[in-house]
Scaffold this motif. Sequence first.
Motif: not given
Length: 139
Positions: A66-76, A85-90, A130-139
């Motif tokens: 659910d994209s609303d549960s994860f921050a818009l910025r990606h880890p560096r 950590q539970q994350i979202s992976v693109s 996966v690349s860190p740029s494909s990961v989003r952390l929870p809000k």
Amino acid sequence: MGLIDAREGMPLTVDLDYLLQLGEDVRLVVKVRRLYENDLATARAEALKKLPPADWPEYFRRIPADSDSFALRHPRSADDIPIGQQISVSIRINERSAHGSRDYLARAISVAPKGDVRVRLEGSHEELDVSPSSVRLPK
């Protein structure tokens, strides 16, 4: 040819007639009918008898994020993602008939070679680097 329910914006019936080129020309006729209530339940039960969830390919078991549960910025870097950590992976989709990406729930399990992150996809338990740029952390 087809009928569409304008109120719901859904097709009711669709008749398609294709000419496929598979080494030689092959005619394919497809009839699609919208199912309701008992018809839909019966069709679903029959389909699950033919191919039960235990026999589904692993990627069918992935859980969409659910994209609303994860921050818009990606880890560096991979170090910015806590292990466990539970994350979202693109994940990119690049097939003949489909291009794009889809976000799935995953869990970070370790730092991988080349600065990537090793993740385990929820539901399917597939492990990917996966690349860190494909990961989003929870809000």
